[in-house]
Scaffold this motif. Structure first.
Motif, PDB file in Angstrom:
ATOM      1  N   LEU A 544       0.744  -1.268   0.096  1.00  0.00           N
ATOM      2  CA  LEU A 544      -0.382  -0.063  -0.028  1.00  0.00           C
ATOM      3  C   LEU A 544       0.523   1.119  -0.052  1.00  0.00           C
ATOM      4  CD1 LEU A 544      -3.210   1.253   0.010  1.00  0.00           C
ATOM      5  CD2 LEU A 544      -2.602   0.695   2.076  1.00  0.00           C
ATOM      6  N   GLU A 545       1.845   1.539   0.354  1.00  0.00           N
ATOM      7  CA  GLU A 545       2.649   2.384   0.491  1.00  0.00           C
ATOM      8  C   GLU A 545       3.077   3.085  -1.047  1.00  0.00           C
ATOM      9  OE1 GLU A 545       4.470   2.496   5.486  1.00  0.00           O
ATOM     10  OE2 GLU A 545       5.609   1.398   4.262  1.00  0.00           O
ATOM     11  N   SER A 546       4.327   1.893  -1.164  1.00  0.00           N
ATOM     12  CA  SER A 546       4.495   1.906  -2.290  1.00  0.00           C
ATOM     13  C   SER A 546       3.249   2.098  -3.783  1.00  0.00           C
ATOM     14  CB  SER A 546       5.077   0.453  -2.852  1.00  0.00           C
ATOM     15  OG  SER A 546       5.663   0.114  -4.106  1.00  0.00           O
ATOM     16  N   SER A 547       2.168   1.396  -3.581  1.00  0.00           N
ATOM     17  CA  SER A 547       1.216   1.992  -4.652  1.00  0.00           C
ATOM     18  C   SER A 547       0.399   3.419  -4.275  1.00  0.00           C
ATOM     19  CB  SER A 547      -0.026   0.860  -3.965  1.00  0.00           C
ATOM     20  OG  SER A 547      -0.901   1.736  -5.087  1.00  0.00           O
ATOM     21  N   SER A 548       0.803   3.573  -3.390  1.00  0.00           N
ATOM     22  CA  SER A 548       0.084   5.068  -2.528  1.00  0.00           C
ATOM     23  C   SER A 548       1.510   6.083  -3.653  1.00  0.00           C
ATOM     24  CB  SER A 548       0.409   5.382  -1.385  1.00  0.00           C
ATOM     25  OG  SER A 548       0.021   6.825  -1.212  1.00  0.00           O
ATOM     26  N   ALA A 549       3.183   5.434  -3.379  1.00  0.00           N
ATOM     27  CA  ALA A 549       3.783   6.641  -3.908  1.00  0.00           C
ATOM     28  C   ALA A 549       3.723   6.593  -5.571  1.00  0.00           C
ATOM     29  CB  ALA A 549       5.230   6.337  -3.521  1.00  0.00           C
ATOM     30  N   GLU A 555       0.010   9.561 -11.848  1.00  0.00           N
ATOM     31  CA  GLU A 555      -1.414  10.628 -11.332  1.00  0.00           C
ATOM     32  C   GLU A 555      -0.594  11.256 -12.780  1.00  0.00           C
ATOM     33  OE1 GLU A 555      -4.686  12.700 -12.542  1.00  0.00           O
ATOM     34  OE2 GLU A 555      -4.239   9.852 -11.595  1.00  0.00           O
ATOM     35  N   ARG A 556       0.445  12.336 -12.425  1.00  0.00           N
ATOM     36  CA  ARG A 556       1.512  13.098 -12.884  1.00  0.00           C
ATOM     37  C   ARG A 556       2.016  13.193 -13.948  1.00  0.00           C
ATOM     38  NH1 ARG A 556       0.963  18.176 -11.423  1.00  0.00           N
ATOM     39  NH2 ARG A 556       2.009  17.987  -9.064  1.00  0.00           N
ATOM     40  N   VAL A 557       2.552  12.083 -14.396  1.00  0.00           N
ATOM     41  CA  VAL A 557       2.792  11.705 -15.459  1.00  0.00           C
ATOM     42  C   VAL A 557       1.857  11.604 -16.625  1.00  0.00           C
ATOM     43  CG1 VAL A 557       4.060   9.407 -17.208  1.00  0.00           C
ATOM     44  CG2 VAL A 557       5.378  10.496 -14.787  1.00  0.00           C
ATOM     45  N   ALA A 558       0.769  10.895 -16.398  1.00  0.00           N
ATOM     46  CA  ALA A 558      -0.707  11.359 -17.089  1.00  0.00           C
ATOM     47  C   ALA A 558      -0.935  12.509 -17.244  1.00  0.00           C
ATOM     48  CB  ALA A 558      -1.672   9.973 -16.510  1.00  0.00           C
ATOM     49  N   GLN A 559      -1.516  12.914 -16.261  1.00  0.00           N
ATOM     50  CA  GLN A 559      -1.196  14.738 -16.205  1.00  0.00           C
ATOM     51  C   GLN A 559      -0.459  15.009 -17.529  1.00  0.00           C
ATOM     52  OE1 GLN A 559      -1.818  15.897 -12.680  1.00  0.00           O
ATOM     53  NE2 GLN A 559      -3.606  15.254 -12.335  1.00  0.00           N
ATOM     54  N   THR A 560       0.521  15.096 -17.323  1.00  0.00           N
ATOM     55  CA  THR A 560       2.380  15.654 -18.510  1.00  0.00           C
ATOM     56  C   THR A 560       1.665  14.812 -19.326  1.00  0.00           C
ATOM     57  OG1 THR A 560       2.991  15.465 -16.395  1.00  0.00           O
ATOM     58  CG2 THR A 560       4.672  16.138 -17.966  1.00  0.00           C
ATOM     59  N   ALA A 561       1.762  14.056 -20.029  1.00  0.00           N
ATOM     60  CA  ALA A 561       1.494  13.416 -20.838  1.00  0.00           C
ATOM     61  C   ALA A 561       0.703  13.952 -21.786  1.00  0.00           C
ATOM     62  CB  ALA A 561       1.012  11.807 -20.852  1.00  0.00           C
ATOM     63  N   ASP A 562      -0.291  14.390 -20.625  1.00  0.00           N
ATOM     64  CA  ASP A 562      -1.177  15.079 -22.120  1.00  0.00           C
ATOM     65  C   ASP A 562      -1.170  16.818 -22.588  1.00  0.00           C
ATOM     66  OD1 ASP A 562      -3.245  12.964 -21.632  1.00  0.00           O
ATOM     67  OD2 ASP A 562      -3.809  13.133 -19.450  1.00  0.00           O
ATOM     68  N   SER A 563      -0.863  17.138 -21.312  1.00  0.00           N
ATOM     69  CA  SER A 563      -0.410  17.891 -21.352  1.00  0.00           C
ATOM     70  C   SER A 563       0.146  18.331 -22.632  1.00  0.00           C
ATOM     71  CB  SER A 563       0.470  19.033 -20.494  1.00  0.00           C
ATOM     72  OG  SER A 563       1.381  18.678 -19.912  1.00  0.00           O
ATOM     73  N   LYS A 609      15.193  17.420 -27.128  1.00  0.00           N
ATOM     74  CA  LYS A 609      13.095  16.828 -27.520  1.00  0.00           C
ATOM     75  C   LYS A 609      13.162  15.679 -26.172  1.00  0.00           C
ATOM     76  CE  LYS A 609      11.322  12.923 -30.552  1.00  0.00           C
ATOM     77  NZ  LYS A 609      12.163  12.848 -31.454  1.00  0.00           N
ATOM     78  N   LEU A 610      12.015  16.265 -25.723  1.00  0.00           N
ATOM     79  CA  LEU A 610      11.581  16.125 -24.378  1.00  0.00           C
ATOM     80  C   LEU A 610      10.444  14.971 -23.904  1.00  0.00           C
ATOM     81  CD1 LEU A 610      12.186  20.002 -22.507  1.00  0.00           C
ATOM     82  CD2 LEU A 610      14.014  17.855 -22.906  1.00  0.00           C
ATOM     83  N   GLU A 611      10.268  14.553 -23.161  1.00  0.00           N
ATOM     84  CA  GLU A 611       8.908  13.422 -22.759  1.00  0.00           C
ATOM     85  C   GLU A 611       8.641  13.659 -21.325  1.00  0.00           C
ATOM     86  OE1 GLU A 611      10.236   9.334 -23.180  1.00  0.00           O
ATOM     87  OE2 GLU A 611      11.433   9.708 -25.529  1.00  0.00           O
ATOM     88  N   PRO A 612       7.251  13.373 -20.521  1.00  0.00           N
ATOM     89  CA  PRO A 612       6.715  13.330 -19.976  1.00  0.00           C
ATOM     90  C   PRO A 612       7.507  13.401 -18.706  1.00  0.00           C
ATOM     91  CG  PRO A 612       5.256  12.287 -21.343  1.00  0.00           C
ATOM     92  CD  PRO A 612       6.600  11.992 -21.951  1.00  0.00           C
ATOM     93  N   HIS A 613       9.013  12.575 -18.295  1.00  0.00           N
ATOM     94  CA  HIS A 613       9.326  12.617 -17.443  1.00  0.00           C
ATOM     95  C   HIS A 613      10.256  13.724 -17.129  1.00  0.00           C
ATOM     96  CE1 HIS A 613      12.953  11.079 -19.594  1.00  0.00           C
ATOM     97  NE2 HIS A 613      12.229   9.992 -20.210  1.00  0.00           N
ATOM     98  N   PHE A 658       4.569  24.287 -10.472  1.00  0.00           N
ATOM     99  CA  PHE A 658       4.251  22.829  -9.922  1.00  0.00           C
ATOM    100  C   PHE A 658       4.038  22.507  -8.416  1.00  0.00           C
ATOM    101  CE2 PHE A 658       7.268  23.803 -13.720  1.00  0.00           C
ATOM    102  CZ  PHE A 658       6.855  23.538 -15.140  1.00  0.00           C
ATOM    103  N   ASP A 659       2.429  21.773  -8.335  1.00  0.00           N
ATOM    104  CA  ASP A 659       2.536  21.750  -7.177  1.00  0.00           C
ATOM    105  C   ASP A 659       2.367  19.893  -7.167  1.00  0.00           C
ATOM    106  OD1 ASP A 659       1.685  24.594  -6.777  1.00  0.00           O
ATOM    107  OD2 ASP A 659      -0.238  24.441  -7.380  1.00  0.00           O
ATOM    108  N   ASP A 660       3.244  19.588  -6.540  1.00  0.00           N
ATOM    109  CA  ASP A 660       2.408  17.656  -6.438  1.00  0.00           C
ATOM    110  C   ASP A 660       1.021  17.081  -6.474  1.00  0.00           C
ATOM    111  OD1 ASP A 660       5.164  17.417  -5.872  1.00  0.00           O
ATOM    112  OD2 ASP A 660       5.360  17.565  -4.212  1.00  0.00           O
ATOM    113  N   VAL A 661       1.009  16.364  -6.629  1.00  0.00           N
ATOM    114  CA  VAL A 661      -0.324  15.557  -6.311  1.00  0.00           C
ATOM    115  C   VAL A 661      -0.688  15.151  -5.181  1.00  0.00           C
ATOM    116  CG1 VAL A 661      -1.111  13.765  -6.919  1.00  0.00           C
ATOM    117  CG2 VAL A 661      -0.290  14.999  -8.758  1.00  0.00           C
ATOM    118  N   PRO A 662      -1.578  16.032  -4.753  1.00  0.00           N
ATOM    119  CA  PRO A 662      -2.077  15.402  -2.851  1.00  0.00           C
ATOM    120  C   PRO A 662      -2.035  14.138  -2.601  1.00  0.00           C
ATOM    121  CG  PRO A 662      -3.659  16.767  -4.418  1.00  0.00           C
ATOM    122  CD  PRO A 662      -2.823  16.499  -5.208  1.00  0.00           C
ATOM    123  N   THR A 663      -2.105  13.677  -1.224  1.00  0.00           N
ATOM    124  CA  THR A 663      -1.870  12.777  -0.786  1.00  0.00           C
ATOM    125  C   THR A 663      -3.387  12.037  -1.199  1.00  0.00           C
ATOM    126  OG1 THR A 663       0.129  12.735   0.293  1.00  0.00           O
ATOM    127  CG2 THR A 663      -1.022  11.521   0.944  1.00  0.00           C
TER     128      THR A 663
END
Length: 910
Positions: A544-549, A555-563, A609-613, A658-663
């Motif tokens: 669960l700790e690993s999954s939360s992180a 979520e951050r990568v998906a949002q960045t890829a869409d943008s 040439k940049l990617e989401p990461h 750049f704000d972090d995704v909330p916990t």
């Protein structure tokens, strides 16, 4: 005289045993799979199917994977049966479509099956040439759709290159088509001798006498020539000596190499590299011409022609030169002088009459047709070609030359496979003309002769399925057979057939895991309580700790890829460590699970040439500047002007946050609960707690592995049906399906055969294309079909005017919304839109001349013609799907405006 004997009298050579076996199966009413090496004559069995159709007054369709091969086969059959009996359907051309014998591309037949075309009436035979194309990632599904969709009464002839799992493929065909014979031949009618050209010397790859026929066992038994091994040893010793010398700042003398087959990165050559002109002279002296010389680069092929021509090499006799000139003039007769000048026809013709030419996808079809006809006459002696020539076109040679055994795949240089080597060298040796064929590999520094011999010894490669349900396939299957029957059909695919064989392997793994689990029971016994219960709590907490992180990162990568996917050239963005930058290009990597990327230039002139990461979070355009139409990245003045405009713009902008995704609060609460339960559990106080924990952790790992194996086997056995359900879920949410019934929108989608079929259909429904004039419409539609060549430094793409840019922006919104729905229903997102051809097709549709359009684009003439034809194709589909109205009229007007000049001439050529 039997039917087979009567048929055989039409050939000037006796039929081989495997050809007779294939014909006998057909005559007995069976379908037949024929797998044989390139040039072995397997098409004879397909031609017997045509012969039977004529004898029995049935129809025969002869399908091929590419238009050029369809045209070639059409002319062959016209010569035998007459023009009144033979037709041709390629999408671009329709000649005598109601004929008894019709040659067509496989996609045309697939579309006829879905449309329940009346042309299928009285169809008795279908020949599928080059059926191993079903492994093609982009088009392979079409072959399986045809095989599964044809009526049971149709006898199928499948012609394939030799593949290692031919028995599996034959067994699948028998399962889905009924009585089906598999005929395999590994013998070439003309023996193939393997050589390596070291300097200006031709050295046999194998010692002793080469085999009289290309049979895998005899080739594998041959020993590598000791002379080549000595060349490799001499080179190796020179490299070792060189590595001991002091190295300057340039690093010269550093040992290197690339792969087992060598390459230009090696520091020193044991032999002087052989020039292309020298290769031509050596082959001419050895009487090894005509030859195909494979270079895995279009520019390399064109350069090679110039090098040989400028060296003074002439390979033709005067009569041959005259013949080649006549062939060139005949094929070029439909082109204007201005077009011929833009194409460099005079230089092309001069090289041709000297016996040298190039053949690649960058040429217009008329030029390729000149090369193909000239080579078939025997007058053209040396053709520099890319690997696309090995796919189907009938251009046999006495010799095939491979300059290198590695190629660029769009991302990196990789060694060619044994299957590719077999396909390329299979061109050598003309049946009925040559008593032997020759394959020549040029020596490369760092080459290992044993590796080359191993490549030449492996004759086969496995055939894999690329079958997967698409949106268009789904609505067509739902119409013709309903959801349940469609799922059953997917379960009958070759992909599913191969997958089901893994169930036995999964069962064997499961038994091993159960045995290991039983041996761990003693190690987890605890006198204080149930240790596995305690271990499960610890494991749950860790996961669960690993999954939360991981969730926050994903979520951050998906949002960045869409943008990133929403950015356009000219957008001003903030880039970490670089600061303010302007977008030059965007796109996706050409691979499965492709990530969007953006090319930028910053204020300090750095181009990245940049990617989401590469970003800490979503990237929003903070402003916009104009990128000139003729902006060229390599021009210093262009870069300076653009960076100056960027500098003026950023003075009014603030650095973004750049704000972090909330916990996730629910995750945090669950983590605290698990920690309390672990502390309160009796086993937490055990002295041997950590010893028990090691064994318990292994138990948990093994149990998870067993669950994964079971789920994987279960998922594989239903994988295509599950994918089909996901496709239907997307279609239902968007209103193309209502339960198991097609809506009006679903019926419209049936007419769009495109990788971005759903995006195109949504654009029609939402009126994105409605207010555009024909040239603007062509510009927007081009983004649905065009794909930039990877690694190309091209002019920054842009839409030609404000109206098309506005429509393109709306189309991108559609693409993005469809992508969100796809992700929700576990579908891989469709590939990105590409505007790299928009301005070129707009210029052409607006009536600009060919030379001017080429000057304003970075495209080769052949690429330009091919992509215009793709736009014509999608325009026709949109016209059919849209129904009566302005959009249909504009599409048809667009088609007429595009089908002119060199484009129209090449449609007639093919």
């Amino acid at each position: 005289m039997t039917l087979i004997e009567d048929f055989a009298t039409g050939y000037d050579f006796p039929l081989d045993d495997y050809q007779v076996e294939g014909c006998e199966a057909l005559a007995a009413g069976e379908g037949v799979l024929v797998a044989a090496p390139t040039g072995a004559g397997k098409t004879v069995v397909g031609e017997f199917a045509v012969f039977l159709a004529v004898q029995h007054s049935r129809k025969c369709f002869y399908t091929t994977p590419i238009k050029a091969l369809s045209n070639q086969k059409y002319h062959d059959l016209v010569a035998r049966y007459g023009a009144e009996r033979v037709g041709l359907l390629t999408g671009d051309l329709s000649i005598n479509p109601d004929a008894q014998i019709v040659v067509m591309t496989t996609e045309v037949l697939r579309n006829m099956i879905y449309a329940a075309s009346p042309a299928l009436t009285h169809l008795g035979y279908v020949v599928m040439d080059e059926v191993h194309y079903l492994a093609d990632r982009f088009r392979g599904a079409v072959w399986e759709e045809v095989i599964l969709g044809l009526a049971e009464s149709v006898q199928l002839v499948a012609l394939s290159a030799t593949v290692s799992n031919v028995e599996d493929f034959g067994a699948w065909l028998a399962e889905v088509r009924g009585d089906f014979a598999t005929v395999v031949s590994e013998r070439r009618p003309v023996p193939l001798y393997q050589h390596v050209m070291v300097g200006r010397r031709l050295v046999d790859l194998f010692e002793g006498t080469a085999p009289t026929a290309l049979e895998a066992p005899s080739v594998r038994a041959a020993k590598v020539n000791r002379e080549l091994l000595q060349v490799a040893r001499n080179e190796s010793s020179r490299v070792r000596d060189d590595s001991r010398r002091p190295r300057g700042r340039s690093g010269r003398g550093k040992p290197g190499g690339r792969g087992d087959f060598g390459g230009e990165t090696h520091p020193r050559f044991a032999e002087r590299p052989t020039s292309r002109a020298d290769v031509a002279r050596v082959l001419q002296k050895a009487r090894y011409l005509p030859a195909i010389y494979f270079i895995f680069s279009r520019a390399g092929c064109d350069a090679a022609v110039g090098q040989v021509l400028n060296s003074g090499v002439v390979l033709t006799e005067p009569a041959e030169a005259r013949l080649l000139g006549e062939i060139a003039d005949r094929h070029a007769a439909g082109l204007s002088l201005a077009d011929l000048d833009a194409l460099g026809f005079e230089d092309f013709r001069l090289a041709l009459t000297h016996g040298v030419a190039a053949h690649h996808a960058g040429q217009i079809p008329a030029f390729k047709a000149i090369v193909e006809e000239g080579f078939q006459t025997g007058a053209l002696k040396l053709v520099f070609a890319t690997e696309t020539l090995a796919l189907g076109i009938n251009m046999p040679a006495r010799t095939v030359v491979l300059e290198k055994l590695s190629k660029y795949n769009g991302e990196a240089h990789v060694d060619i496979t044994a299957g590719e080597y077999t396909q390329l060298t299979g061109r050598a040796g003309r049946r009925g003309i040559d008593v032997e064929g020759h394959a020549v590999v040029l020596w490369q520094a760092g080459m290992d002769p044993r590796a080359v011999a191993g490549l030449a010894s492996r004759r086969t490669y496995p055939l894999r399925s690329s079958f997967a349900p698409s949106y268009n396939m789904a609505v067509n299957l739902m119409t013709t057979m309903g959801r349940d029957r469609a799922r059953e059909m997917l379960d009958q695919s070759f992909s599913q057939f191969l997958t089901d064989k893994t169930v036995v392997q999964a069962a064997r793994q499961d038994r091993r895991i159960r045995e290991d689990l039983s041996g761990l029971q003693e190690q987890i016994e605890c006198h204080l309580g149930d240790f596995m219960e305690y271990a499960q709590l610890r494991d749950d907490l860790s996961r669960l700790e690993s999954s939360s992180a991981k969730h926050r990162r994903a979520e951050r990568v998906a949002q960045t890829a869409d943008s990133i996917a929403s950015l356009m050239p000219g957008d001003v963005v903030w880039v970490p460590r670089q600061g303010w930058s302007v977008v030059l290009r965007t796109g996706q990597k050409p691979a499965k699970g492709a990530k969007p990327w953006v090319q930028i230039i910053s204020l300090d002139h750095t181009v990245l040439k940049l990617e989401p990461h590469d970003f800490p979070g979503p990237v929003d355009a903070q402003g916009r500047i104009r990128v000139p139409r003729q902006f060229r990245l390599k021009e210093r003045s262009d870069r300076r002007s653009l960076v100056a405009a960027l500098g003026a713009k950023v003075e009014e902008l603030d650095e973004p946050d750049f704000d972090d995704v909330p916990t996730d609060e629910s995750h945090a609460a669950e983590i605290q609960r698990l920690r309390r339960e672990i502390r309160d559990h009796p086993c937490h106080a055990c002295e041997d707690r950590e010893l028990h924990a090691v064994a318990a952790a292994r138990v948990l790992r093994l149990e998870r592995e067993a669950e994964r194996n079971e789920a994987s086997a279960r998922g594989r056995s239903k994988s295509l049906a599950v994918q089909f359900d996901h496709v239907c879920d997307v279609l239902e949410e968007l209103g193309y399906l209502s339960g198991d019934d097609l809506t009006e929108a679903g019926s419209m989608l049936r007419r769009i055969y495109n990788e971005l079929d759903l995006v195109a259909a949504e654009a029609i429904r939402r009126g994105v294309l409605s207010d555009l004039d024909p040239p603007q419409l062509g510009a927007v539609l081009s983004s649905l079909v065009f794909e930039s060549r990877p690694g190309r430094d091209v002019i920054a793409p842009r839409m030609p005017d404000l109206a098309s840019e506005r429509a393109q922006s709306e189309l991108r919104d559609v693409w993005r919304e469809v992508g969100v729905i796809e992700r929700r229903h576990k579908r891989e997102r469709s590939r990105d839109l590409d505007i790299g051809f928009a301005e070129a097709v707009w210029r052409w549709a607006s009536g600009q001349d060919f030379a001017k359009v080429l000057r304003h684009s970075s495209l080769a003439p052949g690429d330009f013609v091919r992509w215009v034809r793709q736009v014509i194709d999608i325009s026709g589909q949109v016209a059919q799907a849209a129904g009566p109205g302005d959009l249909r009229r504009n599409c048809r007007t667009l088609i007429n405006q595009l089908r002119r000049g060199v484009v129209a001439a090449d449609m007639e050529e093919e």
